[in-house]
Motif scaffolding. Structure first.
Motif, mmCIF file in Angstrom:
data_model
loop_
_atom_site.group_PDB
_atom_site.id
_atom_site.type_symbol
_atom_site.label_atom_id
_atom_site.label_comp_id
_atom_site.label_asym_id
_atom_site.label_seq_id
_atom_site.Cartn_x
_atom_site.Cartn_y
_atom_site.Cartn_z
ATOM 1 N N PRO A 149 -10.391 -5.938 -2.773
ATOM 2 C CA PRO A 149 -9.158 -5.211 -2.423
ATOM 3 C C PRO A 149 -8.485 -5.756 -1.166
ATOM 4 O O PRO A 149 -7.375 -5.355 -0.838
ATOM 5 C CB PRO A 149 -9.649 -3.778 -2.207
ATOM 6 C CG PRO A 149 -11.091 -3.899 -1.876
ATOM 7 C CD PRO A 149 -11.602 -5.128 -2.541
ATOM 8 N N ALA A 150 -9.145 -6.700 -0.466
ATOM 9 C CA ALA A 150 -8.534 -7.302 0.740
ATOM 10 C C ALA A 150 -7.489 -8.343 0.382
ATOM 11 O O ALA A 150 -6.705 -8.768 1.238
ATOM 12 C CB ALA A 150 -9.617 -7.940 1.606
ATOM 13 N N CYS A 151 -7.469 -8.761 -0.885
ATOM 14 C CA CYS A 151 -6.510 -9.800 -1.306
ATOM 15 C C CYS A 151 -5.090 -9.219 -1.330
ATOM 16 O O CYS A 151 -4.867 -8.148 -1.879
ATOM 17 C CB CYS A 151 -6.887 -10.312 -2.688
ATOM 18 S SG CYS A 151 -5.770 -11.575 -3.304
ATOM 19 N N PRO A 152 -4.121 -9.905 -0.732
ATOM 20 C CA PRO A 152 -2.734 -9.401 -0.792
ATOM 21 C C PRO A 152 -2.077 -9.816 -2.102
ATOM 22 O O PRO A 152 -2.507 -10.794 -2.717
ATOM 23 C CB PRO A 152 -2.069 -10.113 0.394
ATOM 24 C CG PRO A 152 -2.820 -11.403 0.508
ATOM 25 C CD PRO A 152 -4.218 -11.164 0.028
ATOM 26 N N LYS A 199 3.923 -4.015 -4.216
ATOM 27 C CA LYS A 199 4.074 -3.276 -2.958
ATOM 28 C C LYS A 199 2.722 -2.949 -2.306
ATOM 29 O O LYS A 199 2.688 -2.252 -1.301
ATOM 30 C CB LYS A 199 4.844 -1.972 -3.214
ATOM 31 C CG LYS A 199 6.302 -2.189 -3.556
ATOM 32 C CD LYS A 199 7.028 -0.877 -3.703
ATOM 33 C CE LYS A 199 8.481 -1.102 -4.076
ATOM 34 N NZ LYS A 199 9.179 0.167 -4.317
ATOM 35 N N TYR A 200 1.627 -3.439 -2.894
ATOM 36 C CA TYR A 200 0.300 -3.142 -2.333
ATOM 37 C C TYR A 200 0.160 -3.832 -0.974
ATOM 38 O O TYR A 200 0.509 -4.999 -0.823
ATOM 39 C CB TYR A 200 -0.782 -3.644 -3.295
ATOM 40 C CG TYR A 200 -2.184 -3.538 -2.748
ATOM 41 C CD1 TYR A 200 -2.818 -2.299 -2.631
ATOM 42 C CD2 TYR A 200 -2.890 -4.660 -2.332
ATOM 43 C CE1 TYR A 200 -4.104 -2.202 -2.128
ATOM 44 C CE2 TYR A 200 -4.173 -4.575 -1.822
ATOM 45 C CZ TYR A 200 -4.772 -3.337 -1.726
ATOM 46 O OH TYR A 200 -6.042 -3.234 -1.212
ATOM 47 N N ASP A 201 -0.372 -3.100 0.006
ATOM 48 C CA ASP A 201 -0.553 -3.665 1.348
ATOM 49 C C ASP A 201 -2.002 -3.453 1.783
ATOM 50 O O ASP A 201 -2.424 -2.315 2.014
ATOM 51 C CB ASP A 201 0.404 -2.973 2.334
ATOM 52 C CG ASP A 201 0.384 -3.642 3.709
ATOM 53 O OD1 ASP A 201 -0.377 -4.623 3.859
ATOM 54 O OD2 ASP A 201 1.110 -3.189 4.603
ATOM 55 N N PRO A 202 -2.803 -4.534 1.881
ATOM 56 C CA PRO A 202 -4.206 -4.364 2.258
ATOM 57 C C PRO A 202 -4.382 -3.725 3.643
ATOM 58 O O PRO A 202 -5.335 -3.001 3.890
ATOM 59 C CB PRO A 202 -4.779 -5.782 2.217
ATOM 60 C CG PRO A 202 -3.641 -6.704 2.086
ATOM 61 C CD PRO A 202 -2.485 -5.939 1.578
ATOM 62 N N ALA A 203 -3.424 -3.971 4.546
ATOM 63 C CA ALA A 203 -3.524 -3.414 5.902
ATOM 64 C C ALA A 203 -3.551 -1.887 5.870
ATOM 65 O O ALA A 203 -4.267 -1.240 6.638
ATOM 66 C CB ALA A 203 -2.348 -3.899 6.743
ATOM 67 N N SER A 228 -4.304 -0.027 3.018
ATOM 68 C CA SER A 228 -5.210 0.540 2.007
ATOM 69 C C SER A 228 -6.684 0.275 2.251
ATOM 70 O O SER A 228 -7.522 0.997 1.720
ATOM 71 C CB SER A 228 -4.826 -0.010 0.625
ATOM 72 O OG SER A 228 -3.455 0.184 0.398
ATOM 73 N N LEU A 229 -7.024 -0.765 3.020
ATOM 74 C CA LEU A 229 -8.448 -1.122 3.159
ATOM 75 C C LEU A 229 -9.270 -0.004 3.779
ATOM 76 O O LEU A 229 -10.415 0.232 3.373
ATOM 77 C CB LEU A 229 -8.592 -2.408 3.988
ATOM 78 C CG LEU A 229 -8.457 -3.724 3.216
ATOM 79 C CD1 LEU A 229 -8.539 -4.909 4.146
ATOM 80 C CD2 LEU A 229 -9.548 -3.844 2.153
#
Length: 1138
Positions: free
Chosen positions: A606-609, A532-536, A538-539
């Motif tokens: 951390p930018a990796c989806p 469920k991680y979303d870079p948009a 969290s970045l």
């Protein structure tokens, strides 16, 4: 023969262009593991004589006993071709449908695959499934047609018949590929059309519609399997031979004098050789000539088999000498013809050479990863690549380059976790002693022996030699054993032994992974990205350029940091330690069991989806409850189930509301494997297993038109007494009004609100549509909740909105008719869990509410009804989660709320508000009176008075405000709970007044059987309530394919029974298919004269549905109405004893 060396493998891992990541896919028993054995024997890991018998990659005991693969296993092989060395990471996968999840884990890590097809059985159900999986993951397949020896030895085909049969198999495989390709082209075309419609302005004038599907313009020639393209191998893995037509093209180009390029194009197809003119001519069939493939290839193989089986020694010697082979005396004298064939063919046409050459030529290296596959992996759910953040889009280049530079971001995908014994890990294995250590130990042993001799003779032991250092003495003291040991050292030895045993029993988890970019190093810190991680989102919370090694990172949801403690090279049953692994390689990573449950994405950025979730073909459907035999061992069971859940990609483990620990598996074989693992590896305790828990669904149907004796209902005389018993069963309590047309009206216990609910069955097409689009429904509910809560809505891309719009249109098309008028606009919610196959309709006057608010982007208007909206939806969710028959979820039911009256509640609010205002006014007056006498006192106290007055007014305001809040914010108070309970009960009663039915889970069953056992197969199917859908004979064989549906409830022991009845000649493949309504009414009692005459007063032939329902109710501890003994009579002897 290449003998693998670790140094050479590590060297090749850095040459990305020379790496091939491949997996072997096929139907069960088509020869995958035997083919893998042949390829492994080429590296000298196992003997070529044992290839096919050892099944090296089937390392589990139950795999060897059953003879089927149950897990994906990887091994790294070296292959040298044209002075170029290649590293081939080979993954063998299962073919049994119960373990298709293991296939998904293997396919994700590969760039290419070998599809194996049995020459006799041809294309089977799992062949379809694996081709589809390979297509969905964008990996390139090559084909191996295996077991050609069966065409010669079993079916006794002539070379001409075999050629026709092989052509048919190729056509079938290509037909599946063509279907997949066509659907993809048509989808792309439809997407383009919608885009052009959105972007282009309306153009006046003549519009010409292009009716072509776009298939003519797209090149699909590279997709199909054809021997002249070099992507098909004909083989017999058990006999050790295999060839592509290029081998024979080279051979015959020297003999006949025709160019090998010409032979390559003509060896397969409608060509024949004109021996007089020494030319290749077209049209073999029309001229009655032998095709070139039969004449030059198959005839030779057939004649070799014939010579060996007939033991024609002269002919065998002639063949061996003409081919220039050397056959050992042991093989040539062997009584078994298979041994001789293997000895000759494995030298003449070695299968490993043919298959690995094809893999190196035709399958891509990690550098050739397509942009389409990268975008598909990076886009989770409904997101498009363009909607991802810029930093994330920049990672696409790292994927495409697959670079192993220090600066490249590390991206690793873990497809599964597998358990190994801790003692088998390389770091725990006993290492070989060096020469110095051996000499040292020898000296110690001599000294110890001398001491014992001296002690036994009563002499004082000699002083230790001056050269012995203190470390030696310590070791000597530690290693003394037997009676000389003091008690303390004995205790120490016991604890050491216990610790050693504990480490032996301990399970270590290794992550089965592939590096897509960068270099993974031992001890490196990486981010673990949850699904469920979303870079948009969290970045912006993380500092730019941060890494997992940074000390004080802010906590971000679904993002954790881990350390890759150990890196392993996977070598089948063995693991080899590595220090670093460059990109493009398959590897094992140790020390991640605390961070990864089943699969995950690891990255240094951390930018990796997170990667798209794995696509599993099989649905877990078989449930059992487990408990320990000794209740004190419950903690071990819980721990063991956690480990099992982590070790198996498909199994699900949960604790039900009843407190039962439940295992959900994909089928009987999978269940047996999970239970064995639990007993012997993870929990290591004795466990009790319940009978399988069979899932059902509850639904309603339209009232039947005919009764149980096929008479029109309404024309016969009802029998009052019996009819009355049915009425008693559906007794409705007081306070619930039911109309003739099934409208149920109920009030809340405090009488503030009244609800009227009606239940209607949904059309089958709508139920199916809701089931297929559950993910989209989840997205709709999520977007609606964002709008309702006033949060900033997620950026909705146009594609998602288009999908929602299309889904809405499909629903409108299927819900036609007078009673469904405006139903779509009034859709309030889906259930259970807000994404199920049941709907709630809003037909209340004066209140508009719809799930399509995300399309209209309507703002939330405040109203009293809106405040209690969630209570009604929650009641509906609870009602659909457990139905009235046996507390199973509902399916295909529509509940419409036709009236929702809260006028009494509004009146009460206004009365309460008036009382509150009056109370506040009197309180204010009394406060003023208390403050007034103080005004005549000293002037110094005026400031205090002011404070008191202010505080009095403040407390007054706060108390009145609190009262007002309790009145208005009652949507979280007791009244909302009453609304939920009333809505739930109203839905249940609305369902009970309609004809209720159970829905059973159904398997699709595919059985391959010979003609003589067909009758027995049908007998077993009919006994277990199965229904045959189709029966066809496989062309060119005596095999029949039977397709049937079978209830899951009747499927336990089905495979074993069918094998016993047919003496092993038929074996079924069961895959969960759909839910089907059982036509019998579980509450049926005879109500007409005809039924009474036909079935009797008690209707003793209790229907199957009732049995299913009662079994579920008993298991759940619900009341079951059953009579154990009825009209019991004491036995008496009429004749007097004399």
């Amino acid at each position: 023969m290449v003998l693998t060396s670790l140094g050479k493998t590590i060297g090749l891992q850095k040459k990305t262009a020379c790496i091939r990541n491949i997996c072997i896919l096929a139907h069960v028993d088509h020869g995958k593991t035997t083919l893998a054995d042949c390829l492994i024997s080429s590296n000298g890991i196992i003997s070529s004589r044992l290839a096919g018998k050892l099944r090296y990659l089937d390392s589990r005991e139950d795999e060897q006993i059953r003879g089927i693969t149950m897990k994906s296993s990887a091994i790294s092989l070296l292959f040298c071709k044209d002075k170029q060395e290649y590293l081939i990471n080979l993954i063998d996968s299962p073919g049994h449908v119960d373990f298709s999840s293991e296939v998904s884990t293997a396919v994700r890590l590969c760039d290419g695959c070998i599809i194996v097809v049995d020459a006799v059985e041809g294309v089977c159900s799992q062949t379809h499934a694996v081709l589809r999986q390979a297509w969905l993951e964008n990996i390139r397949p090559v084909l191996v047609i295996n077991k050609i020896d069966r065409l010669i030895m079993e079916l006794k085909f002539t070379p001409q018949e075999a050629y026709s049969h092989l052509k048919n198999i190729l056509e079938q495989v290509n037909a599946i590929t063509a279907t997949l390709f066509t659907s993809k082209v048509l989808e792309e075309r439809a997407e383009k059309e919608t885009e052009t419609q959105l972007t282009s302005d309306s153009v006046h004038g003549d519009q010409v519609y292009d009716w072509s599907a776009g298939l003519e313009l797209t090149d699909d020639s590279h997709l199909y399997f054809s021997p002249d393209q070099g992507n098909v191998i004909f083989a017999s893995a058990i006999d050790g031979w295999g060839f592509g037509i290029e081998h024979f093209a080279k051979l015959y180009s020297q003999k006949i004098g025709i160019k090998s390029s010409v032979l390559l194009k003509t060896l397969w197809g409608d060509y024949y050789l004109n021996t007089k003119a020494k030319k290749i001519m077209k049209g073999d069939q029309s001229k009655g000539k032998k095709p070139l493939f039969v004449q030059l290839v198959l005839d030779n193989i057939w004649s070799l088999y014939e010579a060996v089986t007939k033991k024609d020694k002269e002919k065998i010697d002639k063949i061996v000498s003409s081919l220039g082979l050397t056959i050992g005396a042991r093989e040539s004298r062997h009584a078994d013809a298979k041994v001789q064939i293997n000895a000759i063919c494995s030298q003449w046409l070695p299968i490993s050479e043919a298959v690995l050459s094809m893999v190196c030529n035709k399958l891509p290296s990690p550098l050739d990863i397509t942009a389409e596959r990268v975008e598909k992996l990076m886009c989770v759910g409904a997101k498009t690549f363009d909607s991802l953040p810029q930093d994330t889009q920049a990672l696409k280049d790292a994927f495409m380059k697959c670079s192993s530079e220090e600066t490249a971001p590390v991206i690793v995908f873990v497809s599964k976790m597998f358990a190994v014994d801790a003692k088998t890990l390389p770091q725990n294995k006993p290492r070989p002693l060096s020469q110095e250590e051996i000499a040292q130990r020898r000296e110690l042993a001599k000294r110890r022996h001398a001491e014992k001799l001296a002690a036994s003779q009563g002499q004082e032991p000699e002083q230790q030699a001056a050269g012995v250092n203190s470390a030696d003495q310590a070791r000597e003291r530690g290693e003394t054993k037997g009676d000389d040991q003091p008690p303390a050292s004995q205790m120490e030895a016991m604890t050491l032994a216990a610790a050693k045993q504990d480490t032996e029993n301990k399970k270590a988890f290794v992550a089965f992974a592939r590096v897509f970019s960068g270099v993974v190093k031992r001890g490196q810190k990486l981010f673990v990205l949850g699904p469920k991680y979303d870079p948009a989102e969290s970045l912006h919370k993380l500092p730019p350029g941060c890494s997992a090694a940074d000390a004080d990172l802010p906590s971000v949801p679904h993002l954790a940091c881990c350390t890759s403690d150990d890196l392993y090279l996977l070598m089948g049953r063995e693991l080899e330690e590595l220090q670093e692994v460059p990109s493009g390689n398959v590897l094992g990573i140790g020390g991640l069991q605390d961070f990864i449950l089943k699969s995950a994405t690891l990255s240094s950025s951390p930018a990796c989806p997170p990667f798209t979730p794995l696509n599993f073909e099989a649905t877990p459907i078989v449930r059992v409850a487990v408990e320990p035999k000794h209740p004190s061992e419950m903690p071990q069971l819980v721990k063991g189930m956690k480990l099992l859940n982590q070790a198996d990609p498909c199994v699900q483990v949960l604790i039900q509301e009843t407190g039962e620990h439940v295992l959900i598996t994909a089928g009987e074989v999978h269940l047996q494997r999970c239970l064995d693992d639990l007993k012997e590896r993870f929990a290591r305790i004795e466990i009790s297993v319940s009978k399988p828990i069979i899932p059902f669904r509850e639904t309603i149907t339209r009232p039947p038109k005919v009764d149980m004796v096929n008479e029109d209902i309404g024309k016969q005389q009802k029998i009052a007494v019996i009819h009355q018993s049915k009425e008693e069963h559906n007794k409705i309590p007081e306070g619930v009004q039911i109309d003739a047309d099934g409208l149920v009206t109920m009030s809340t216990p405090n009488k503030y609100a009244t609800l009227s609910v009606r239940a209607t069955p949904l059309p089958e097409e709508v139920t199916r549509l809701l089931e297929e689009n559950s993910d989209l429904i989840r997205t709709i509910e999520q977007l609606t909740s964002y709008l309702n809560e006033g949060k900033k809505s997620q950026e909705m891309n146009q594609r998602t909105l288009d999908r929602i719009q299309e889904f809405k249109q499909k629903l409108e098309q299927n819900l036609q008719g007078r009673k469904w008028r405006n139903a779509i606009e009034g859709l309030w919610s889906f259930g259970p869990r807000k994404c199920g196959p049941n709907v709630l309709l809003n037909r209340c006057e004066g209140y508009e509410r719809s799930v399509w608010e995300c399309l209209d982007k309507a703002t939330k208007e405040a109203s009293l009804y809106r405040d209690f909206d969630n209570s009604i939806v929650s009641g509906f969710q609870l009602a659909t989660l457990s139905g009235p028959m046996c507390e199973e979820p509902l399916m295909g039911v529509c509940f419409s709320v036709e009236r929702w009256d809260m006028s009494r509640f509004v009146e009460q609010i206004s009365v309460n508000r008036r009382d509150a205002e009056e109370g506040a006014a009197t309180e204010e007056r009394s406060t003023k009176e208390e403050v007034a006498p103080l005004s005549g006192e000293d002037i110094d106290s005026t400031s205090e008075n002011k404070e008191i007055q202010d505080s009095g007014q403040k407390s007054l305001k706060s108390s009145s405000k609190r009262k007002g809040e309790t009145l208005l914010a009652d949507c979280y108070g007791p009244f909302s709970g009453q609304l939920i309970a009333t809505m739930k009960e109203a839905c249940r009663y609305a369902m009970q007044v309609k004809p209720q039915r159970l829905m059973a889970a159904m398997y699709t069953c595919e059985i391959m059987a010979t003609g003589e056992v067909l009758g027995r197969v049908y007998a077993v199917l009919s006994k277990r309530e199965g229904r045959v859908l189709q029966e066809e004979m496989k062309e060119g064989t005596d095999m029949f394919i039977i397709k049937a549906v079978l209830p899951v409830a009747e499927s336990f022991g089905f495979a074993d029974e069918i094998r016993k009845k047919t003496s092993g000649l038929a074996s079924p493949q069961l895959v969960f298919s759909h839910w089907e309504v059982i036509s019998d009414d579980p509450f049926w009692v005879p109500t007409t004269e005809e039924e009474y005459l036909h079935f009797g007063e008690k209707a003793d032939s209790e229907n199957q549905t009732r049995k299913y329902m009662n079994a579920v109710r008993k298991r759940k501890g619900l009341y079951v109405e059953e009579k154990i003994v009825e009209h019991a009579e004491k036995q008496r002897t009429l004749g007097r004893n004399k």
